[in-house]
Enzyme design. Structure first.
Site, PDB file in Angstrom:
ATOM      1  N   GLY A  11      52.736  79.390  32.851  1.00 16.48           N
ATOM      2  CA  GLY A  11      51.482  80.746  33.086  1.00 16.48           C
ATOM      3  C   GLY A  11      49.862  80.186  32.621  1.00 16.48           C
ATOM      4  N   LEU A  13      47.545  80.703  30.310  1.00 16.20           N
ATOM      5  CA  LEU A  13      47.434  80.749  29.106  1.00 16.20           C
ATOM      6  C   LEU A  13      48.701  79.264  28.052  1.00 16.20           C
ATOM      7  CD1 LEU A  13      46.713  80.632  25.286  1.00 16.20           C
ATOM      8  CD2 LEU A  13      48.125  82.731  25.698  1.00 16.20           C
ATOM      9  N   ASP A  37      64.132  82.080  31.060  1.00 19.06           N
ATOM     10  CA  ASP A  37      63.802  83.802  31.349  1.00 19.06           C
ATOM     11  C   ASP A  37      64.668  84.006  29.829  1.00 19.06           C
ATOM     12  OD1 ASP A  37      64.112  86.379  31.863  1.00 19.06           O
ATOM     13  OD2 ASP A  37      65.843  85.846  33.072  1.00 19.06           O
ATOM     14  N   ALA A  61      55.049  87.036  29.161  1.00 15.92           N
ATOM     15  CA  ALA A  61      55.166  88.437  29.482  1.00 15.92           C
ATOM     16  C   ALA A  61      54.471  88.602  31.014  1.00 15.92           C
ATOM     17  CB  ALA A  61      53.730  88.432  29.104  1.00 15.92           C
ATOM     18  N   ASP A 103      45.098  93.982  23.738  1.00 16.25           N
ATOM     19  CA  ASP A 103      44.608  94.669  23.609  1.00 16.25           C
ATOM     20  C   ASP A 103      45.093  96.208  24.080  1.00 16.25           C
ATOM     21  OD1 ASP A 103      43.795  93.431  25.781  1.00 16.25           O
ATOM     22  OD2 ASP A 103      42.321  94.717  25.803  1.00 16.25           O
ATOM     23  N   TYR A 126      52.898  98.637  30.100  1.00 15.58           N
ATOM     24  CA  TYR A 126      52.381  97.986  29.593  1.00 15.58           C
ATOM     25  C   TYR A 126      51.864  98.022  28.268  1.00 15.58           C
ATOM     26  CZ  TYR A 126      49.949  93.370  28.996  1.00 15.58           C
ATOM     27  OH  TYR A 126      49.400  92.477  28.455  1.00 15.58           O
ATOM     28  N   LYS A 130      54.700  96.363  25.337  1.00 14.63           N
ATOM     29  CA  LYS A 130      54.414  94.759  24.399  1.00 14.63           C
ATOM     30  C   LYS A 130      54.300  95.556  23.261  1.00 14.63           C
ATOM     31  CE  LYS A 130      52.601  91.612  25.582  1.00 14.63           C
ATOM     32  NZ  LYS A 130      53.494  90.082  24.958  1.00 14.63           N
TER      33      LYS A 130
END
Length: 310
Positions: A11, A13, A37, A61, A103, A126, A130
């Site tokens: 990804g 990041l 996975d 994520a 956030d 979402y 998280k």
């Protein structure tokens, strides 16, 4: 030498984190989704037992905010179950876990920056998945679990808001961008550096476990971020026109105010990230050099999905 294991290494990041660790000659095992996975509990345990890392950074994520409203089970499998699987495997092998969160665990109704201790109140599927992932990490690893919330990510290795502005801003006479969401644009290279410093500090026992907020300092809106991007590129900021979140009609609610406070870093002996404006100026050459990528406003890849102000 401490071994690092990075999940979600393919990804936006994850790629910057792996590159930084390589530049520091760190012993690193980089695992993309294809290679690990995190929803597969047995695979997670096997990977950690075989590699025996000292530090695990979970960059895996499900970040499609609108897609999570339609596919809640899939989002939960990655964001909640995947985090728990990694935490349990770290508990069994003695590794430190740094879990990247968002956030979106907050309602976005505040008027001042959210401290790390602020009550969570997610308004989307979402955000709820998280938050449940955060809780799993902190429950399973009370002494070695570190949750790092970030927001408004952009970088050179994936589609995201800033790259969308760079590409579309040169092809369209006008661009309508949301001006009623406030946040902190955060360059993935800067975030990767802070994650490395946190991991090194945690490995020494100098960084207390718990929640940290890792976003650039200051705040802005998507509209103002787009204008600053074009200004720095020598374009016309006035080609950016303000619009509202309601006008976009997205399935999932977006936080109107998701500015995060950074007081907890002092406990780890580390400095938070600097101003978003200076980070953007440093980042733009790399983003321009990366060239155009196909970006769809309805469902762009990692990072931009969480905000997507266009």
């Amino acid at each position: 030498m401490t071994r690092w294991l990075v999940t979600g290494a393919g990804g936006m990041l994850g790629q910057d984190l792996v590159r930084l660790l390589a530049a520091r000659a760190a012993d690193t095992l980089a695992l993309s989704r294809r290679e690990l996975d995190v929803t597969d509990r047995r695979a997670v345990y096997a990977a950690l037992r075989a590699s025996r890392p000292g530090i695990v950074v979970n960059c895996a994520a499900w970040t499609d905010v609108d897609g999570a409203e339609r596919q809640a089970g899939t989002a939960r499998a990655v964001n909640t179950d995947g985090a728990r699987h990694l935490a349990l495997a770290c508990a069994a092998t003695g590794a430190v876990l740094i879990h990247v969160s968002t956030d979106y665990v907050f309602a976005g109704t505040a008027a001042v920056p959210y401290p790390e201790t602020a009550p969570a109140e997610p308004r989307s599927v979402y955000g709820r998945t998280k938050l449940d992932g955060e809780r799993a990490v902190l429950e399973v690893l009370p002494g070695r679990g570190h949750v790092v919330r970030t927001a408004w990510l952009y970088g050179a290795h994936g589609s995201n808001f800033v790259r969308t502005v760079i590409e579309r801003g040169t092809r369209h006479p006008f661009l309508d961008v949301v001006d009623d969401q406030y946040g902190q644009p955060t360059w993935t290279v800067d975030l990767a550096g802070l994650l490395v410093r946190l991991g090194e500090s945690a490995a020494r026992g100098a960084a207390p476990p718990g929640v940290y907020h890792a976003t650039a300092s200051g705040s802005t809106t998507w509209y103002r971020l787009a204008r600053e991007t074009l200004r720095l590129l020598g374009g016309d900021p006035d080609s950016i026109r303000p619009t509202t979140t309601a006008a976009l009609g997205r399935p999932a609610p977006r936080p109107a105010y998701s500015v995060l406070g950074h007081a907890r870093w002092a406990a780890a002996g580390l400095r938070p990230l600097g101003p978003w404006q200076s980070a953007l100026a440093r980042a733009l050459p790399a983003l321009v050099a990366a060239g155009p990528r196909p970006c769809r406003a309805s469902s762009p890849p990692h990072g931009d999905r969480e905000g997507n102000g266009i």
